[in-house]
Design an enzyme around this catalytic site. Structure first.
Site, PDB file in Angstrom:
ATOM      1  N   GLU A   1       4.440   4.225   3.654  1.00 19.91           N
ATOM      2  CA  GLU A   1       5.898   4.296   3.596  1.00 19.91           C
ATOM      3  C   GLU A   1       6.400   5.405   2.672  1.00 19.91           C
ATOM      4  O   GLU A   1       7.444   6.003   2.911  1.00 19.91           O
ATOM      5  CB  GLU A   1       6.479   2.953   3.113  1.00 19.91           C
TER       6      GLU A   1
ATOM      7  N   HIS B   1      -0.856  -2.331  -0.465  1.00 17.95           N
ATOM      8  CA  HIS B   1      -0.974  -2.621   0.972  1.00 17.95           C
ATOM      9  C   HIS B   1      -1.872  -3.833   1.153  1.00 17.95           C
ATOM     10  O   HIS B   1      -2.850  -4.003   0.414  1.00 17.95           O
ATOM     11  CB  HIS B   1      -1.573  -1.411   1.709  1.00 17.95           C
TER      12      HIS B   1
HETATM   13  N1  ACO Z   1       4.123  -2.649  -7.455  1.00 19.55           N
HETATM   14  C1  ACO Z   1       3.730  -3.434  -8.474  1.00 19.55           C
HETATM   15  N2  ACO Z   1       2.874  -4.450  -8.319  1.00 19.55           N
HETATM   16  C2  ACO Z   1       2.394  -4.676  -7.103  1.00 19.55           C
HETATM   17  C3  ACO Z   1       2.759  -3.891  -5.995  1.00 19.55           C
HETATM   18  C4  ACO Z   1       3.657  -2.849  -6.216  1.00 19.55           C
HETATM   19  N3  ACO Z   1       4.059  -2.039  -5.218  1.00 19.55           N
HETATM   20  N4  ACO Z   1       2.120  -4.353  -4.891  1.00 19.55           N
HETATM   21  C5  ACO Z   1       1.395  -5.388  -5.282  1.00 19.55           C
HETATM   22  N5  ACO Z   1       1.551  -5.585  -6.620  1.00 19.55           N
HETATM   23  C6  ACO Z   1       0.902  -6.588  -7.440  1.00 19.55           C
HETATM   24  C7  ACO Z   1       1.582  -7.942  -7.317  1.00 19.55           C
HETATM   25  O1  ACO Z   1       2.606  -8.077  -8.269  1.00 19.55           O
HETATM   26  C8  ACO Z   1       0.442  -8.877  -7.579  1.00 19.55           C
HETATM   27  O2  ACO Z   1       0.181  -8.904  -8.948  1.00 19.55           O
HETATM   28  P1  ACO Z   1      -0.125 -10.302  -9.708  1.00 19.55           P
HETATM   29  O3  ACO Z   1      -1.108 -11.028  -8.856  1.00 19.55           O
HETATM   30  O4  ACO Z   1      -0.624  -9.851 -11.029  1.00 19.55           O
HETATM   31  O5  ACO Z   1       1.191 -11.012  -9.754  1.00 19.55           O
HETATM   32  C9  ACO Z   1      -0.741  -8.182  -6.942  1.00 19.55           C
HETATM   33  O6  ACO Z   1      -0.426  -6.778  -6.953  1.00 19.55           O
HETATM   34  C10 ACO Z   1      -1.042  -8.605  -5.517  1.00 19.55           C
HETATM   35  O7  ACO Z   1       0.191  -8.695  -4.816  1.00 19.55           O
HETATM   36  P2  ACO Z   1       0.301  -9.303  -3.339  1.00 19.55           P
HETATM   37  O8  ACO Z   1       1.739  -9.368  -2.960  1.00 19.55           O
HETATM   38  O9  ACO Z   1      -0.509 -10.548  -3.239  1.00 19.55           O
HETATM   39  O10 ACO Z   1      -0.438  -8.196  -2.534  1.00 19.55           O
HETATM   40  P3  ACO Z   1      -0.302  -7.945  -1.005  1.00 19.55           P
HETATM   41  O11 ACO Z   1      -1.526  -7.250  -0.616  1.00 19.55           O
HETATM   42  O12 ACO Z   1       0.046  -9.170  -0.270  1.00 19.55           O
HETATM   43  O13 ACO Z   1       0.989  -6.987  -0.971  1.00 19.55           O
HETATM   44  C11 ACO Z   1       2.597  -5.464  -0.255  1.00 19.55           C
HETATM   45  C12 ACO Z   1       1.159  -5.967  -0.071  1.00 19.55           C
HETATM   46  C13 ACO Z   1       3.568  -6.539   0.230  1.00 19.55           C
HETATM   47  C14 ACO Z   1       2.782  -4.206   0.594  1.00 19.55           C
HETATM   48  C15 ACO Z   1       2.850  -5.115  -1.728  1.00 19.55           C
HETATM   49  O14 ACO Z   1       1.893  -4.200  -2.189  1.00 19.55           O
HETATM   50  C16 ACO Z   1       4.269  -4.629  -1.997  1.00 19.55           C
HETATM   51  O15 ACO Z   1       5.175  -5.441  -2.145  1.00 19.55           O
HETATM   52  N6  ACO Z   1       4.473  -3.278  -2.095  1.00 19.55           N
HETATM   53  C17 ACO Z   1       5.792  -2.714  -2.337  1.00 19.55           C
HETATM   54  C18 ACO Z   1       6.619  -2.681  -1.041  1.00 19.55           C
HETATM   55  C19 ACO Z   1       6.096  -1.647  -0.045  1.00 19.55           C
HETATM   56  O16 ACO Z   1       5.740  -0.533  -0.381  1.00 19.55           O
HETATM   57  N7  ACO Z   1       6.050  -2.078   1.251  1.00 19.55           N
HETATM   58  C20 ACO Z   1       5.527  -1.244   2.347  1.00 19.55           C
HETATM   59  C21 ACO Z   1       4.102  -1.621   2.640  1.00 19.55           C
HETATM   60  S1  ACO Z   1       3.310  -0.531   3.817  1.00 19.55           S
HETATM   61  C22 ACO Z   1       3.527  -1.287   5.322  1.00 19.55           C
HETATM   62  O17 ACO Z   1       3.885  -2.421   5.381  1.00 19.55           O
HETATM   63  C23 ACO Z   1       3.244  -0.534   6.561  1.00 19.55           C
END
Ligand code: ACO
Length: 376
Positions: free
Chosen positions: A318, A260
């Site tokens: 979610e 998140h």
């Molecule tokens: N699975 C695996 N790796 C992840 C995940 C995940 N669910 N989420 C983040 N990471 C990793 C990324 O690969 C990244 O790693 P790296 O820097 O080594 O490449 C690191 O964590 C940071 O990722 P960001 O995208 O910069 O983190 P951000 O905080 O922007 O992401 C997000 C938030 C978009 C929700 C992300 O965690 C994600 O894509 N999750 C999966 C989709 C999901 O569940 N969406 C619903 C979110 S809840 C809501 O919106 C109300």
């Protein structure tokens, strides 16, 4: 050379404080969500949705008499014009997606003079009409006629009644109330900001809610609980959880329902919805799916810690939203409009706060074009 003065520009308005609010407080580092000052966990699974709406709109908890009177007055607004329901049904038959139909239905709600003057009356009208509109849409999509709302049922139970025309299961109605209490408000998210911008122009709550539904429709906001559920189905068995998730992470893919932008600890909403999903499973819903989801969650958390040790990735809202709404009986395409039905109460509360604040929201843009001469 730029014509605008030196800008202070924050893309996406990140870090910009655009209003003051007493409605919710989010601390993503400590995993705290306060709603009207109360920790989410303290009331989400016990309070009626009517009590939560009263709390949001009046700023205080109702006593039992106030809660009962409020519930009756809110229920008075459930009936929606047959013409509008016919249009919704025709749209469903044409294949219009649910969020588009909800936005269309919301836009067609009319506030009378009293409801335009008194924002709590206006909020009651629009938030009571939305479940009737969504239920008519979901039934029409299955070739069924709408079911008249009932005044003797609560907001959630009546919605389930309008979907099936059968006496609602109290455990499912309770689960839906818990879900709506949990998503009622969450800081200055995009749809809430949209609602506040619209109200700041002196417009009304129907316009604010309609615009907010449009903002919530976007995949970056309305979220994707569907994919989290799809993933659990695809995994299919407890033994497959580890190899499936390990292969995803090894391929650099993301695990749906985890991570998140704001919460760097377990999302408090996941905690509440996880408990509600367990209660529903205990009451006889799909126990096997619930057990599988628990295994998937435990395995995902262990593997995320192994693959991304510095990233603080935990279960998000979610994951359990999907499980809970599926257990209540909804298909994934109803998840986003169901979110809107809960959040609409928060949108209206923000509308009231914004109207009281009274200032037109009018930020500036930094012009990055150039001056040109029409004559040459
Ligand atoms: N699975 C695996 N790796 C992840 C995940 C995940 N669910 N989420 C983040 N990471 C990793 C990324 O690969 C990244 O790693 P790296 O820097 O080594 O490449 C690191 O964590 C940071 O990722 P960001 O995208 O910069 O983190 P951000 O905080 O922007 O992401 C997000 C938030 C978009 C929700 C992300 O965690 C994600 O894509 N999750 C999966 C989709 C999901 O569940 N969406 C619903 C979110 S809840 C809501 O919106 C109300």
């Amino acid at each position: 050379m730029s014509l605008s003065p030196a800008p202070t520009f924050s893309p996406g308005l990140e870090g910009v404080i655009a209003c003051e609010t007493q409605l919710s407080f989010v601390d993503g580092r400590q995993g705290i969500l306060l709603l009207r000052g109360y920790p989410l966990e303290s009331f989400a699974r016990a309070a009626r949705f009517e009590e939560a709406a009263y709390l949001f709109w009046y700023g205080r908890r109702p006593d039992p008499t106030q809660a009962a009177e409020f519930a009756q007055r809110w229920a008075d607004h459930r009936v929606v014009d047959a013409d509008l329901l016919n249009q919704i049904a025709a749209a469903a038959r044409r294949g219009m997606p649910a969020m588009d139909a909800l936005r269309m239905g919301a836009a067609a709600v009319h506030l009378d003079a009293a409801q335009s003057q008194d924002m709590i009356l206006g909020a009651q009208r629009i938030t009571a009409a939305l479940p009737t509109i969504l239920a008519a849409y979901l039934r029409a999509r299955d070739g069924l006629a709408p079911v008249e709302p009932r005044r003797d049922l609560g907001h959630a139970a009546n919605f389930l009644w309008m979907l099936s025309g059968e006496e609602p299961d109290p455990a499912k109605a309770r689960a839906l109330e818990t879900y709506w209490n949990t998503v009622i408000d969450h800081g200055l998210n995009a749809s809430t900001f949209t609602a506040r911008v619209i109200i700041s122009t002196g417009s009304d709550l129907v316009s604010a809610v309609t615009g907010a539904i449009g903002a919530l429709k976007g995949p970056l906001h309305g979220g994707a609980p569907g994919p989290a559920l799809d993933m659990v189905f695809e995994i299919g068995s407890a033994e497959n959880a580890e190899p499936f998730l390990r292969a995803k992470l090894a391929a650099g893919e993301r695990i749906m329902g985890f991570g998140h932008r704001v919460y760097k600890v377990r999302d408090p909403r996941a905690e509440v919805l996880g408990q509600a999903a367990r209660e529903l499973a205990d009451a006889g819903s799909d126990q096997a799916l619930y057990d599988l989801a628990i295994t998937v969650e435990e395995t995902a958390l262990r593997l995320l810690a192994e693959f991304k040790p510095d990233r603080k990735l935990y279960t998000n809202v979610e994951f359990y939203t999907a499980l809970l709404l599926h257990a209540v009986g909804f298909k994934p395409d109803a998840f986003a409009p169901l979110f809107a039905l809960g959040r609409a109460v928060g949108w209206c509360a923000h509308g009231m706060e914004q109207a009281a604040e009274g200032r037109l929201i009018r930020p500036k843009a930094h012009f990055t074009g150039t001056r040109r001469d029409w004559e040459t």
